[in-house]
Design a protein around this motif. Structure first.
Motif, PDB file in Angstrom:
ATOM      1  N   PHE A 111     -33.299  24.332  20.224  1.00  0.00           N
ATOM      2  CA  PHE A 111     -34.532  25.114  20.127  1.00  0.00           C
ATOM      3  C   PHE A 111     -34.449  26.191  19.039  1.00  0.00           C
ATOM      4  CE2 PHE A 111     -36.981  28.915  21.129  1.00  0.00           C
ATOM      5  CZ  PHE A 111     -38.258  28.388  21.201  1.00  0.00           C
ATOM      6  N   GLU A 112     -33.376  26.965  19.037  1.00  0.00           N
ATOM      7  CA  GLU A 112     -33.277  28.069  18.082  1.00  0.00           C
ATOM      8  C   GLU A 112     -33.319  27.566  16.641  1.00  0.00           C
ATOM      9  OE1 GLU A 112     -29.822  30.383  18.932  1.00  0.00           O
ATOM     10  OE2 GLU A 112     -30.522  30.959  20.934  1.00  0.00           O
ATOM     11  N   GLN A 113     -32.532  26.528  16.340  1.00  0.00           N
ATOM     12  CA  GLN A 113     -32.500  26.025  14.977  1.00  0.00           C
ATOM     13  C   GLN A 113     -33.867  25.489  14.558  1.00  0.00           C
ATOM     14  OE1 GLN A 113     -29.565  25.794  12.514  1.00  0.00           O
ATOM     15  NE2 GLN A 113     -31.594  26.006  11.625  1.00  0.00           N
ATOM     16  N   ILE A 114     -34.511  24.744  15.435  1.00  0.00           N
ATOM     17  CA  ILE A 114     -35.835  24.188  15.112  1.00  0.00           C
ATOM     18  C   ILE A 114     -36.861  25.300  14.972  1.00  0.00           C
ATOM     19  CG2 ILE A 114     -37.672  22.653  15.909  1.00  0.00           C
ATOM     20  CD1 ILE A 114     -35.532  21.019  17.359  1.00  0.00           C
ATOM     21  N   ASN A 123     -44.241  27.900  17.192  1.00  0.00           N
ATOM     22  CA  ASN A 123     -44.724  28.054  15.812  1.00  0.00           C
ATOM     23  C   ASN A 123     -45.966  27.227  15.517  1.00  0.00           C
ATOM     24  OD1 ASN A 123     -42.958  29.890  14.388  1.00  0.00           O
ATOM     25  ND2 ASN A 123     -41.336  28.362  14.586  1.00  0.00           N
ATOM     26  N   GLU A 124     -46.307  26.301  16.404  1.00  0.00           N
ATOM     27  CA  GLU A 124     -47.342  25.332  16.052  1.00  0.00           C
ATOM     28  C   GLU A 124     -48.540  25.281  16.994  1.00  0.00           C
ATOM     29  OE1 GLU A 124     -44.972  21.822  15.981  1.00  0.00           O
ATOM     30  OE2 GLU A 124     -44.014  22.286  14.067  1.00  0.00           O
ATOM     31  N   GLU A 125     -48.346  25.589  18.282  1.00  0.00           N
ATOM     32  CA  GLU A 125     -49.438  25.385  19.231  1.00  0.00           C
ATOM     33  C   GLU A 125     -50.581  26.370  19.030  1.00  0.00           C
ATOM     34  OE1 GLU A 125     -48.060  25.771  23.211  1.00  0.00           O
ATOM     35  OE2 GLU A 125     -47.728  27.926  23.099  1.00  0.00           O
ATOM     36  N   VAL A 126     -51.787  25.887  19.282  1.00  0.00           N
ATOM     37  CA  VAL A 126     -52.998  26.713  19.263  1.00  0.00           C
ATOM     38  C   VAL A 126     -53.728  26.477  20.576  1.00  0.00           C
ATOM     39  CG1 VAL A 126     -55.193  27.189  18.111  1.00  0.00           C
ATOM     40  CG2 VAL A 126     -53.182  26.577  16.745  1.00  0.00           C
ATOM     41  N   GLU A 127     -54.144  27.529  21.203  1.00  0.00           N
ATOM     42  CA  GLU A 127     -54.785  27.420  22.520  1.00  0.00           C
ATOM     43  C   GLU A 127     -56.009  26.500  22.480  1.00  0.00           C
ATOM     44  OE1 GLU A 127     -57.137  30.374  25.551  1.00  0.00           O
ATOM     45  OE2 GLU A 127     -55.237  31.105  24.688  1.00  0.00           O
ATOM     46  N   THR A 128     -56.143  25.703  23.523  1.00  0.00           N
ATOM     47  CA  THR A 128     -57.259  24.759  23.632  1.00  0.00           C
ATOM     48  C   THR A 128     -57.874  24.857  25.029  1.00  0.00           C
ATOM     49  OG1 THR A 128     -56.219  23.200  22.085  1.00  0.00           O
ATOM     50  CG2 THR A 128     -57.927  22.327  23.540  1.00  0.00           C
ATOM     51  N   LEU A 129     -59.182  24.784  25.082  1.00  0.00           N
ATOM     52  CA  LEU A 129     -59.897  24.791  26.354  1.00  0.00           C
ATOM     53  C   LEU A 129     -60.256  23.354  26.704  1.00  0.00           C
ATOM     54  CD1 LEU A 129     -61.125  26.606  28.583  1.00  0.00           C
ATOM     55  CD2 LEU A 129     -63.282  26.518  27.300  1.00  0.00           C
ATOM     56  N   ASP A 142     -46.631  30.630  27.317  1.00  0.00           N
ATOM     57  CA  ASP A 142     -45.504  29.740  27.046  1.00  0.00           C
ATOM     58  C   ASP A 142     -44.277  30.491  26.532  1.00  0.00           C
ATOM     59  OD1 ASP A 142     -47.115  27.692  27.844  1.00  0.00           O
ATOM     60  OD2 ASP A 142     -47.592  26.974  25.831  1.00  0.00           O
ATOM     61  N   SER A 143     -44.500  31.648  25.925  1.00  0.00           N
ATOM     62  CA  SER A 143     -43.367  32.435  25.401  1.00  0.00           C
ATOM     63  C   SER A 143     -43.151  33.708  26.211  1.00  0.00           C
ATOM     64  CB  SER A 143     -43.626  32.803  23.931  1.00  0.00           C
ATOM     65  OG  SER A 143     -44.784  33.613  23.813  1.00  0.00           O
ATOM     66  N   ALA A 144     -43.520  33.680  27.480  1.00  0.00           N
ATOM     67  CA  ALA A 144     -43.419  34.866  28.339  1.00  0.00           C
ATOM     68  C   ALA A 144     -41.976  35.368  28.454  1.00  0.00           C
ATOM     69  CB  ALA A 144     -43.977  34.558  29.720  1.00  0.00           C
ATOM     70  N   ALA A 145     -41.001  34.476  28.264  1.00  0.00           N
ATOM     71  CA  ALA A 145     -39.598  34.889  28.362  1.00  0.00           C
ATOM     72  C   ALA A 145     -39.252  35.959  27.331  1.00  0.00           C
ATOM     73  CB  ALA A 145     -38.691  33.678  28.172  1.00  0.00           C
ATOM     74  N   VAL A 146     -39.946  35.957  26.198  1.00  0.00           N
ATOM     75  CA  VAL A 146     -39.680  36.931  25.149  1.00  0.00           C
ATOM     76  C   VAL A 146     -40.002  38.342  25.624  1.00  0.00           C
ATOM     77  CG1 VAL A 146     -40.418  37.723  22.868  1.00  0.00           C
ATOM     78  CG2 VAL A 146     -39.983  35.297  23.260  1.00  0.00           C
ATOM     79  N   ASP A 185     -52.426  32.152  11.460  1.00  0.00           N
ATOM     80  CA  ASP A 185     -52.716  33.043  12.578  1.00  0.00           C
ATOM     81  C   ASP A 185     -53.160  32.201  13.764  1.00  0.00           C
ATOM     82  OD1 ASP A 185     -53.238  35.224  14.180  1.00  0.00           O
ATOM     83  OD2 ASP A 185     -55.209  35.616  13.309  1.00  0.00           O
ATOM     84  N   ARG A 186     -52.458  32.369  14.914  1.00  0.00           N
ATOM     85  CA  ARG A 186     -52.796  31.565  16.098  1.00  0.00           C
ATOM     86  C   ARG A 186     -53.057  32.430  17.329  1.00  0.00           C
ATOM     87  NH1 ARG A 186     -48.323  29.082  17.566  1.00  0.00           N
ATOM     88  NH2 ARG A 186     -47.060  30.447  16.268  1.00  0.00           N
ATOM     89  N   GLN A 187     -53.237  33.731  17.103  1.00  0.00           N
ATOM     90  CA  GLN A 187     -53.478  34.647  18.217  1.00  0.00           C
ATOM     91  C   GLN A 187     -54.745  35.439  17.953  1.00  0.00           C
ATOM     92  OE1 GLN A 187     -50.039  36.597  20.014  1.00  0.00           O
ATOM     93  NE2 GLN A 187     -51.124  38.541  19.894  1.00  0.00           N
ATOM     94  N   ALA A 188     -55.707  35.301  18.822  1.00  0.00           N
ATOM     95  CA  ALA A 188     -57.026  35.906  18.616  1.00  0.00           C
ATOM     96  C   ALA A 188     -57.027  37.404  18.891  1.00  0.00           C
ATOM     97  CB  ALA A 188     -58.055  35.216  19.514  1.00  0.00           C
ATOM     98  N   ASN A 189     -57.848  38.102  18.113  1.00  0.00           N
ATOM     99  CA  ASN A 189     -58.192  39.506  18.377  1.00  0.00           C
ATOM    100  C   ASN A 189     -56.983  40.435  18.433  1.00  0.00           C
ATOM    101  OD1 ASN A 189     -60.931  38.649  18.724  1.00  0.00           O
ATOM    102  ND2 ASN A 189     -60.439  38.050  20.821  1.00  0.00           N
ATOM    103  N   ASP A 190     -55.987  40.176  17.580  1.00  0.00           N
ATOM    104  CA  ASP A 190     -54.836  41.082  17.541  1.00  0.00           C
ATOM    105  C   ASP A 190     -54.835  41.939  16.282  1.00  0.00           C
ATOM    106  OD1 ASP A 190     -54.245  39.199  15.643  1.00  0.00           O
ATOM    107  OD2 ASP A 190     -52.211  38.781  16.352  1.00  0.00           O
TER     108      ASP A 190
END
Length: 277
Positions: A111-114, A123-129, A142-146, A185-190
């Motif tokens: 995971f880290e290397q990729i 790095n790639e996902e974009v939220e979808t309804l 999905d990255s709540a561990a951070v 940019d994949r995070q809205a309203n930031d």
């Protein structure tokens, strides 16, 4: 760049022990500990030692401190600084370091290397309804561990540098600098790009806040990390739409001295810049 904020958020504690069996003439006798918060320096050492010093001693606290360091009372400041630096180095080498994998808690060894090669869903996902009304590919969830790591160990513990990754092999990194760049940019309203809600309509292939003019990329400098499996130079002679497009980069640097706080906590800065910020 938030280098200073990132470092200041980390509690730097030094717990150091000095042997008192070195000079019989030292006034402070018996085993003792010196503890302080902040930089591991002669100044902090001396201020903490001052609390142990007795006024009845026939020489100054500075001279007594020199004796504890197994130096002559007339030793120079450079000699004192060198002795303290060696103690700090040993203390740091013996202190516990948290494995870098604790920052993300992924079971995949790759995971880290990729991730640092620009891949993975982070790095790639974009939220979808979905048609059912459910959300999917939510980066925050999905990255709540951070955030969990940042709110707990990330504020007080020292991280191990991920030198096993090709991107961060210190043998090939001679300028003590790391930088991460994002072309999307994949995070809205930031306030850091033009991605907005609803994601399906206003967050597809959106640009981040452009803070960097990328001139060229030398692929030969990162053969295992460029994802093109090739060498050569990719040139971007112009900026924005006539060059690389919008790109957002954060970076940091560290000192040559391994005992400097910027060097000791460079892995914490890497986590902050590349995952949390």
């Amino acid at each position: 760049m938030k280098l200073h904020n990132a470092v200041n958020a980390i509690a730097i504690a030094a717990v150091l022990r000095i042997s008192t069996a070195q000079k019989p003439s030292a006034c402070v006798e018996g085993g003792f500990s010196i503890e302080f918060d902040g930089e591991c320096s002669t100044l902090n050492f001396l201020e903490s030692y001052r609390n142990l010093y007795e006024d009845s001693c026939d020489h100054s606290v500075e001279e007594d401190f020199r004796l504890q360091l197994n130096l002559e009372m007339s030793a120079s400041d450079d000699e004192v600084n060198s002795a303290v630096k060696m103690i700090c180095k040993r203390a740091w080498e013996n202190s516990e370091k948290i494995p870098y994998e604790y920052t993300h808690m992924k079971k995949d060894d790759q995971f880290e290397q990729i991730y640092y090669n620009g891949g993975t869903d982070w790095n790639e996902e974009v939220e979808t309804l979905l048609e059912t009304g459910e959300r999917t590919n939510n980066l925050k969830e999905d990255s709540a561990a951070v955030k969990r790591f940042r709110d707990n160990l990330g504020r007080t513990a020292a991280l191990e540098w991920p030198g096993n990754l090709a991107n961060f092999d210190l043998e090939t990194c001679k300028i003590n600098t790391a930088m991460c760049c994002w072309p999307q940019d994949r995070q809205a309203n930031d306030g850091n790009g033009n991605c907005n809600n609803p994601y399906d309509e206003q967050c597809y292939d959106k640009d981040p806040a452009d803070n960097t003019d990328l001139c060229f990329v030398d692929l030969s400098r990162s053969l295992e990390g460029n994802r093109l499996n090739g060498t050569g130079i990719v040139n971007f002679p112009h900026d924005n739409s006539y060059g690389e497009g919008a790109i957002h980069c954060h970076g940091f640097a560290w000192a040559n001295d391994d005992g400097d706080f910027t060097s000791r906590y460079k892995a914490n800065n890497l986590f902050y810049v590349s995952m949390f910020d």
